[in-house]
Design an enzyme around this catalytic site. Structure first.
Site, PDB file in Angstrom:
ATOM      1  N   ASN A 160       7.753  -5.704  -0.585  1.00  0.00           N
ATOM      2  CA  ASN A 160       7.997  -4.580   0.373  1.00  0.00           C
ATOM      3  C   ASN A 160       6.460  -4.488   0.462  1.00  0.00           C
ATOM      4  O   ASN A 160       5.616  -3.761  -0.149  1.00  0.00           O
ATOM      5  CB  ASN A 160       8.440  -3.202  -0.416  1.00  0.00           C
ATOM      6  CG  ASN A 160       8.279  -2.093   0.352  1.00  0.00           C
ATOM      7  OD1 ASN A 160       7.928  -2.106   1.507  1.00  0.00           O
ATOM      8  ND2 ASN A 160       8.944  -1.036   0.183  1.00  0.00           N
ATOM      9  N   PRO A 215       0.917  -1.301  -0.139  1.00  0.00           N
ATOM     10  CA  PRO A 215       0.006  -0.005   0.055  1.00  0.00           C
ATOM     11  C   PRO A 215       0.927   1.328   0.103  1.00  0.00           C
ATOM     12  O   PRO A 215       1.723   1.472   0.471  1.00  0.00           O
ATOM     13  CB  PRO A 215      -0.854  -0.140   1.356  1.00  0.00           C
ATOM     14  CG  PRO A 215      -0.022  -1.129   2.288  1.00  0.00           C
ATOM     15  CD  PRO A 215       0.540  -2.012   1.197  1.00  0.00           C
ATOM     16  N   ALA A 239       3.056  -0.965   5.038  1.00  0.00           N
ATOM     17  CA  ALA A 239       2.428  -0.797   6.429  1.00  0.00           C
ATOM     18  C   ALA A 239       1.805  -2.218   6.791  1.00  0.00           C
ATOM     19  O   ALA A 239       1.835  -2.694   8.179  1.00  0.00           O
ATOM     20  CB  ALA A 239       1.585   0.113   6.597  1.00  0.00           C
ATOM     21  N   GLU A 247      12.179  -9.921   2.776  1.00  0.00           N
ATOM     22  CA  GLU A 247      11.466  -8.519   3.059  1.00  0.00           C
ATOM     23  C   GLU A 247      12.303  -7.521   2.959  1.00  0.00           C
ATOM     24  O   GLU A 247      13.476  -7.307   3.178  1.00  0.00           O
ATOM     25  CB  GLU A 247      11.222  -8.554   4.746  1.00  0.00           C
ATOM     26  CG  GLU A 247      10.508  -7.334   4.940  1.00  0.00           C
ATOM     27  CD  GLU A 247      10.388  -7.335   6.697  1.00  0.00           C
ATOM     28  OE1 GLU A 247      10.155  -8.460   7.150  1.00  0.00           O
ATOM     29  OE2 GLU A 247      10.197  -6.358   7.380  1.00  0.00           O
ATOM     30  N   ARG A 262       4.697  12.130  -3.403  1.00  0.00           N
ATOM     31  CA  ARG A 262       4.458  12.811  -1.991  1.00  0.00           C
ATOM     32  C   ARG A 262       5.389  12.611  -0.946  1.00  0.00           C
ATOM     33  O   ARG A 262       6.286  11.509  -1.234  1.00  0.00           O
ATOM     34  CB  ARG A 262       3.144  12.188  -1.313  1.00  0.00           C
ATOM     35  CG  ARG A 262       1.810  12.103  -2.486  1.00  0.00           C
ATOM     36  CD  ARG A 262       0.925  13.072  -2.197  1.00  0.00           C
ATOM     37  NE  ARG A 262       0.077  13.151  -3.317  1.00  0.00           N
ATOM     38  CZ  ARG A 262      -0.900  12.315  -3.176  1.00  0.00           C
ATOM     39  NH1 ARG A 262      -1.402  11.570  -2.421  1.00  0.00           N
ATOM     40  NH2 ARG A 262      -1.751  12.294  -4.419  1.00  0.00           N
ATOM     41  N   TYR A 317      10.431   9.436   1.703  1.00  0.00           N
ATOM     42  CA  TYR A 317      10.481   8.243   0.629  1.00  0.00           C
ATOM     43  C   TYR A 317      11.577   8.763  -0.685  1.00  0.00           C
ATOM     44  O   TYR A 317      11.681   7.713  -1.556  1.00  0.00           O
ATOM     45  CB  TYR A 317       9.295   7.798   0.360  1.00  0.00           C
ATOM     46  CG  TYR A 317       8.666   7.112   1.499  1.00  0.00           C
ATOM     47  CD1 TYR A 317       9.131   6.188   2.077  1.00  0.00           C
ATOM     48  CD2 TYR A 317       7.540   7.942   2.003  1.00  0.00           C
ATOM     49  CE1 TYR A 317       8.387   5.639   3.265  1.00  0.00           C
ATOM     50  CE2 TYR A 317       7.003   7.317   3.050  1.00  0.00           C
ATOM     51  CZ  TYR A 317       7.438   6.250   3.815  1.00  0.00           C
ATOM     52  OH  TYR A 317       6.916   5.551   5.007  1.00  0.00           O
TER      53      TYR A 317
HETATM   54  O1  CA2 Z   1      10.278   1.925   3.965  1.00  0.00           O
HETATM   55  C1  CA2 Z   1       9.541   1.400   3.387  1.00  0.00           C
HETATM   56  O2  CA2 Z   1       9.696   0.721   2.306  1.00  0.00           O
HETATM   57  C2  CA2 Z   1       7.978   1.138   4.144  1.00  0.00           C
HETATM   58  O3  CA2 Z   1       7.692  -0.201   3.829  1.00  0.00           O
HETATM   59  C3  CA2 Z   1       7.202   1.909   3.288  1.00  0.00           C
HETATM   60  C4  CA2 Z   1       5.751   2.035   4.006  1.00  0.00           C
HETATM   61  C5  CA2 Z   1       5.765   2.185   5.498  1.00  0.00           C
HETATM   62  O4  CA2 Z   1       4.637   2.132   6.227  1.00  0.00           O
HETATM   63  C6  CA2 Z   1       6.716   1.013   5.957  1.00  0.00           C
HETATM   64  O5  CA2 Z   1       6.782   1.048   7.559  1.00  0.00           O
HETATM   65  C7  CA2 Z   1       8.259   1.029   5.471  1.00  0.00           C
HETATM   66  C8  CA2 Z   1       4.929   3.280   3.671  1.00  0.00           C
HETATM   67  C9  CA2 Z   1       4.678   3.288   2.188  1.00  0.00           C
HETATM   68  C10 CA2 Z   1       4.245   4.732   1.766  1.00  0.00           C
HETATM   69  O6  CA2 Z   1       4.953   5.263   0.669  1.00  0.00           O
HETATM   70  C11 CA2 Z   1       4.470   6.409   0.485  1.00  0.00           C
HETATM   71  C12 CA2 Z   1       5.087   7.191  -0.660  1.00  0.00           C
HETATM   72  C13 CA2 Z   1       5.087   8.466  -1.165  1.00  0.00           C
HETATM   73  C14 CA2 Z   1       4.108   9.128  -0.259  1.00  0.00           C
HETATM   74  C15 CA2 Z   1       3.483   8.514   0.715  1.00  0.00           C
HETATM   75  C16 CA2 Z   1       3.658   7.447   1.027  1.00  0.00           C
END
Ligand code: CA2
Length: 147
Positions: free
Chosen positions: A74, A10, A77, A98, A18, A23
């Site tokens: 990946n 997700p 969350a 992972e 964003r 990120y």
């Molecule tokens: O660091 C990672 O790859 C995560 O899997 C990213 C997830 C986070 O919930 C994990 O704890 C770690 C969140 C992905 C959200 O991606 C976004 C990208 C751009 C803007 C907002 C969210």
């Protein structure tokens, strides 16, 4: 040809659009292109997917059985909450890595918990988009060693 499923959970479709301070500015399409390049250098086939829903991710993992030799996940969350995804990985018996872009251990405490890690070969986190290359390399070595 050895084939790897690279599956993204997700919100990862929003990468590069964003919250670049967390990120980065690389998009998921950029990451897919880099994965295809890395896989072709190593002589591997890949399928690169993203879905925002837990059920769809579980269906994709179920379908990977017999089609792919390894899974790089990946789970976003869902990593920190989904016993159902953990069970899906166990059920298909595919070697799983992972993966996270961010160093989840340097972030909030709820991100220190992973259900996926319990059924994974190993975990790569904190290296940004380069983590995908590292995971492909690690999976290639694992599959080579496993024969
Ligand atoms: O660091 C990672 O790859 C995560 O899997 C990213 C997830 C986070 O919930 C994990 O704890 C770690 C969140 C992905 C959200 O991606 C976004 C990208 C751009 C803007 C907002 C969210």
């Amino acid at each position: 040809m050895v084939s790897i499923l690279i599956l993204n959970g997700p919100n990862l479709n929003l990468l590069g659009q964003r919250q670049p301070e967390i990120y980065g500015t690389t998009t998921l399409s950029d990451i897919e292109a880099a994965c295809r390049k890395k896989a072709s250098e190593l002589g591997l086939g890949i399928d690169f997917r993203q879905d925002n829903s837990e059920g769809a991710l579980i269906d994709i993992i179920h379908d990977a059985r017999g089609r792919h030799d390894g899974l790089i996940l990946n789970a976003g969350a869902y990593t920190h909450s989904s016993i159902a995804l953990m069970d899906a990985i166990s059920s298909v018996e595919l070697p799983t890595i992972e993966l996270h872009l961010s160093n989840v251990h340097a972030r909030e405490e709820f991100r220190h918990v992973s259900y996926i890690a319990r059924v994974a070969l190993g975990v790569i986190c904190g290296f940004g988009p380069a983590g995908y290359d590292l995971a492909i390399e690690a999976m290639a070595r694992h599959l080579e060693a496993a024969g």
